[in-house]
Design a protein around this motif. Structure first.
Motif, PDB file in Angstrom:
ATOM      1  N   ASP A 161      73.765  88.112  55.352  1.00  0.00           N
ATOM      2  CA  ASP A 161      75.140  87.563  55.119  1.00  0.00           C
ATOM      3  C   ASP A 161      75.631  88.377  53.888  1.00  0.00           C
ATOM      4  O   ASP A 161      76.707  89.000  53.669  1.00  0.00           O
ATOM      5  N   ALA A 162      74.545  88.443  52.574  1.00  0.00           N
ATOM      6  CA  ALA A 162      74.954  88.816  51.579  1.00  0.00           C
ATOM      7  C   ALA A 162      75.448  90.556  51.672  1.00  0.00           C
ATOM      8  O   ALA A 162      76.264  90.993  50.958  1.00  0.00           O
ATOM      9  N   LEU A 163      74.166  90.980  52.185  1.00  0.00           N
ATOM     10  CA  LEU A 163      74.475  92.363  52.513  1.00  0.00           C
ATOM     11  C   LEU A 163      75.815  92.826  53.287  1.00  0.00           C
ATOM     12  O   LEU A 163      76.518  93.991  52.867  1.00  0.00           O
ATOM     13  N   ARG A 164      75.988  92.135  54.304  1.00  0.00           N
ATOM     14  CA  ARG A 164      77.428  92.462  54.830  1.00  0.00           C
ATOM     15  C   ARG A 164      78.555  92.275  54.399  1.00  0.00           C
ATOM     16  O   ARG A 164      79.424  92.922  54.197  1.00  0.00           O
ATOM     17  N   GLU A 165      78.327  91.158  53.434  1.00  0.00           N
ATOM     18  CA  GLU A 165      79.785  90.856  52.670  1.00  0.00           C
ATOM     19  C   GLU A 165      79.833  92.010  51.592  1.00  0.00           C
ATOM     20  O   GLU A 165      81.030  92.284  51.126  1.00  0.00           O
ATOM     21  N   LEU A 166      78.620  92.470  50.783  1.00  0.00           N
ATOM     22  CA  LEU A 166      78.793  93.501  49.830  1.00  0.00           C
ATOM     23  C   LEU A 166      79.277  94.772  50.575  1.00  0.00           C
ATOM     24  O   LEU A 166      80.021  95.475  50.019  1.00  0.00           O
ATOM     25  N   MET A 167      78.875  95.034  51.935  1.00  0.00           N
ATOM     26  CA  MET A 167      79.376  96.120  52.424  1.00  0.00           C
ATOM     27  C   MET A 167      80.883  96.269  52.955  1.00  0.00           C
ATOM     28  O   MET A 167      81.448  97.244  52.654  1.00  0.00           O
ATOM     29  N   ILE A 168      81.368  95.202  53.193  1.00  0.00           N
ATOM     30  CA  ILE A 168      82.794  95.118  53.927  1.00  0.00           C
ATOM     31  C   ILE A 168      83.597  94.431  52.887  1.00  0.00           C
ATOM     32  O   ILE A 168      85.127  94.227  53.102  1.00  0.00           O
ATOM     33  N   GLY A 169      83.172  93.869  51.856  1.00  0.00           N
ATOM     34  CA  GLY A 169      83.989  93.292  50.676  1.00  0.00           C
ATOM     35  C   GLY A 169      84.561  91.907  51.202  1.00  0.00           C
ATOM     36  O   GLY A 169      85.453  91.406  50.859  1.00  0.00           O
ATOM     37  N   GLY A 170      83.809  91.169  52.056  1.00  0.00           N
ATOM     38  CA  GLY A 170      84.220  89.826  52.277  1.00  0.00           C
ATOM     39  C   GLY A 170      83.919  89.462  53.857  1.00  0.00           C
ATOM     40  O   GLY A 170      82.836  90.047  54.178  1.00  0.00           O
ATOM     41  N   SER A 171      84.370  88.362  54.307  1.00  0.00           N
ATOM     42  CA  SER A 171      83.863  87.921  55.691  1.00  0.00           C
ATOM     43  C   SER A 171      84.592  88.657  56.692  1.00  0.00           C
ATOM     44  O   SER A 171      84.075  88.503  57.857  1.00  0.00           O
ATOM     45  N   GLU A 172      85.539  89.099  56.596  1.00  0.00           N
ATOM     46  CA  GLU A 172      86.380  89.759  57.681  1.00  0.00           C
ATOM     47  C   GLU A 172      86.804  91.213  57.180  1.00  0.00           C
ATOM     48  O   GLU A 172      86.538  91.480  56.027  1.00  0.00           O
ATOM     49  N   LEU A 173      87.077  92.196  58.158  1.00  0.00           N
ATOM     50  CA  LEU A 173      87.353  93.475  58.178  1.00  0.00           C
ATOM     51  C   LEU A 173      88.751  93.539  57.577  1.00  0.00           C
ATOM     52  O   LEU A 173      89.788  93.160  58.303  1.00  0.00           O
ATOM     53  N   THR A 174      88.982  94.197  56.382  1.00  0.00           N
ATOM     54  CA  THR A 174      90.248  94.195  55.785  1.00  0.00           C
ATOM     55  C   THR A 174      90.155  95.633  55.196  1.00  0.00           C
ATOM     56  O   THR A 174      89.604  96.435  55.380  1.00  0.00           O
ATOM     57  N   THR A 175      91.526  95.756  54.479  1.00  0.00           N
ATOM     58  CA  THR A 175      91.648  97.135  53.572  1.00  0.00           C
ATOM     59  C   THR A 175      90.678  97.178  52.924  1.00  0.00           C
ATOM     60  O   THR A 175      90.274  98.375  52.633  1.00  0.00           O
ATOM     61  N   ALA A 176      90.071  96.166  52.208  1.00  0.00           N
ATOM     62  CA  ALA A 176      88.901  96.229  51.123  1.00  0.00           C
ATOM     63  C   ALA A 176      87.601  96.865  52.156  1.00  0.00           C
ATOM     64  O   ALA A 176      86.930  97.693  51.401  1.00  0.00           O
ATOM     65  N   SER A 177      87.436  96.242  53.273  1.00  0.00           N
ATOM     66  CA  SER A 177      86.433  96.806  53.934  1.00  0.00           C
ATOM     67  C   SER A 177      86.529  98.391  54.218  1.00  0.00           C
ATOM     68  O   SER A 177      85.709  99.207  54.119  1.00  0.00           O
TER      69      SER A 177
END
Length: 574
Positions: A161-177
């Motif tokens: 969960d922490a790695l996924r959030e670090l990778m995509i910049g949050g819980s959902e796929l957005t511009t940050a991701s």
């Protein structure tokens, strides 16, 4: 030229370095020994094509799809460059696996080449990371949903969960991701791979090329120099690789699906090089899912790193002709066969799955429609595909339920604003495409005009809201026909749009001042039941059942829908 060459040589020593490089001794010249150089060549192709794509690509959810569409359809040779880059990612993975397999079969993982083997495994993981991070960059359906699946798998691992959030910049796929994945794909990972490649090649030059294993009694291959014997083979193979990628890029290309829609029920699949892992996950469920997401992939990676330790023999004179030890070869073959088998099983299942194949047809149709709408309506400065966004609003607001004939009968919109549709409407207003089945059925008599008179009336009506290329004589004739047949229900246009003094509310037909103009259509979409449109022709009960007003539409949304309508409502079903 000779003086220039001598001056450069005195200052750089490059000529002497190249001569020493070309004079290196090799245990025979073979095409099979070109696999490592081909991996480097494929990497360079990816770098060059990636830089070309980066000149147009825009990493934001509002602009990514539009920029990729512009690359595909507007950038000079853009579709070819994108095709080469796409298929090059598959080529570099295949070549890396071939090179790794050749290295293992030659026993070239043993000391003192063991460090180079470990670097090769790291490079393979980085290459796979490049493939994973490049998924979502087009921001189309395939990339979006494949990334959701991949990041979902990551979240199933310990600390995922922490790695996924670090990778995509949050819980959902957005511009940050998107910007994070773009940074990884275009900057960090290529830099890491480039550095590893330099060290890998340097160590290879230090230890030399490993000869092919042979029986003890077999004669040693003749020693040759790198130039020209092996260099020519590498050049030919590199040319074939580049030619093959260019041919595939031109003849096959790479698709671009419709823009990402998080609300859709899309059946996601990863690229082929992760299909084996995708199939593996289906074998485990519930508490056992960790075996498929973490345990088995981790064991495979640990095995690859541990290959030199599992075969502790050194590559000295006594072992010079040895191939891989069985304790290394057997699990490696099992790993390759398992990965290929799972990949083939996944592809065969999809090929025989009627539901999935039907969904692929729908995906292709949606992709073609999105591309056509982008070509027709363009892409605005914010990166939106104008007509695609308008069509999304058309469905989101429920307009398609009525106008596409799904629920309540309403006029079809395909060809809205065109001369052909207006002509057909005037001759048969109660046709099912128009007022037939609606509260307005029977409210308008067909126009009693044919030939030149009908043409003149159509030209006159179209001139009320937009510039006309019809002659003054034709427009005059059309106005005459209008006065004779239409003014019982419609005011004679001539005053400003919706001028209260110019409109007689006792007349049931819409005010046609400005008919067909942007503002006229815009106001119609906002409230078709306004008295200056169709409200005066219906009872209060009929108005309650007719098209509702849309006060919640923003000015921007209203303008999008209006532009789409005035273009003939492309993509409407009827």
């Amino acid at each position: 030229m000779a003086r220039l060459r001598d001056a450069l040589e005195a200052r750089t020593g490059l000529g002497a370095l190249l001569r020493r490089f070309g004079a290196r001794s090799l245990p025979g010249a073979r095409v099979a020994n070109s696999t490592g150089a081909l991996v480097v060549m494929a990497f360079l192709i990816q770098v060059v094509t990636g830089l070309a794509l980066a000149t147009t690509y825009s990493p934001a959810t509002t602009t990514a799809w539009g920029s990729v569409w512009a690359i595909e359809h507007q950038m000079l040779l853009g579709s070819v460059v994108r095709g080469v880059h796409h298929w090059g990612s598959s080529a570099i993975i295949i070549l890396a696996l071939v090179h790794m397999t050749q290295t293992l079969l030659y026993g070239a993982y043993r000391a003192p080449r063991d460090i180079n083997w470990i670097l090769g495994v790291l490079m393979l993981l980085v290459v796979l990371g490049l493939g994973l991070t490049g998924y979502m960059l087009p921001w189309d359906q395939k990339g979006y949903w494949a990334t959701r699946v991949a990041t979902g798998i990551i979240s199933e691992t310990p600390g995922g969960d922490a790695l996924r959030e670090l990778m995509i910049g949050g819980s959902e796929l957005t511009t940050a991701s998107l910007t994070r994945l773009y940074g990884l794909h275009a900057m960090l990972l290529p830099g890491v791979l480039g550095l590893l490649t330099v060290v890998h090649v340097a160590l290879h030059l230090r230890h030399g090329t490993k000869a092919r294993p042979r029986k003890a009694a077999a004669p040693a291959p003749p020693t040759v120099t790198f130039w020209p014997y092996q260099a020519v083979r590498i050049a030919v193979m590199s040319g074939l690789l580049l030619g093959a990628l260019l041919a595939i890029g031109i003849l096959v290309g790479v698709g671009l699906e419709a823009p990402a829609d998080p609300s859709s029920a899309y059946q996601a699949r990863p690229e082929w090089y992760f299909m084996g892992l995708f199939e593996l996950l289906k074998l485990f469920d519930g508490p056992l899912v960790l075996i498929g997401t973490f345990v088995l992939p981790t064991l495979a990676i640990v095995f690859l790193f541990a290959v030199p330790a599992l075969d502790r023999a050194r590559d000295d004179r006594a072992d010079a002709n040895r191939g891989p030890a069985k304790r290394v070869l057997i699990p490696y073959v099992a790993l390759i066969v398992g990965a290929v088998g799972l990949t083939a099983a996944a592809l065969i299942k999809d090929a025989n799955d009627e539901t999935y194949q039907k969904s692929r047809v729908e995906v292709r149709e949606a992709s073609e429609r999105a591309s056509e709408l982008a070509a027709l309506g363009g892409i605005d400065p914010s990166g939106r595909i104008v007509f695609f966004e308008a069509q999304r609003l058309y469905r989101e607001k429920g307009c398609a339920d009525c106008h596409d004939g799904t629920t309540h009968p309403s006029p079809g919109l395909l060809g809205f604003g065109t001369e052909e549709r207006l002509r057909a409407f005037l001759k048969a207003p109660d046709d099912p495409r128009f007022f037939g089945g609606t509260a307005l059925a029977g409210k308008m008599e067909p126009v009693r005009a044919e030939g030149e008179k009908l043409d003149a009336l159509v030209a006159y009506l179209r001139s009320l809201g937009n510039p006309s290329d019809a002659s003054a004589e034709v427009l005059k004739q059309g106005r005459k026909v209008f006065r004779g047949q239409c003014t019982d229900c419609h005011n004679l246009p001539g005053k400003s749009l919706f001028d209260a003094d110019a409109y007689d509310l006792r007349i049931a037909g819409p005010d046609l001042a400005g008919y067909g103009s942007f503002e006229w259509v815009r106001a119609l979409v906002r409230d078709a039941n306004h008295p200056t449109y169709f409200g005066a022709a219906m009872s209060a009960e009929q108005r309650d059942q007719a098209m509702p007003p849309y006060p919640d539409l923003t000015d921007d949304e209203l303008s999008l829908l209006t532009r789409w309508l005035l273009a003939g409502a492309p993509g409407a079903k009827r």
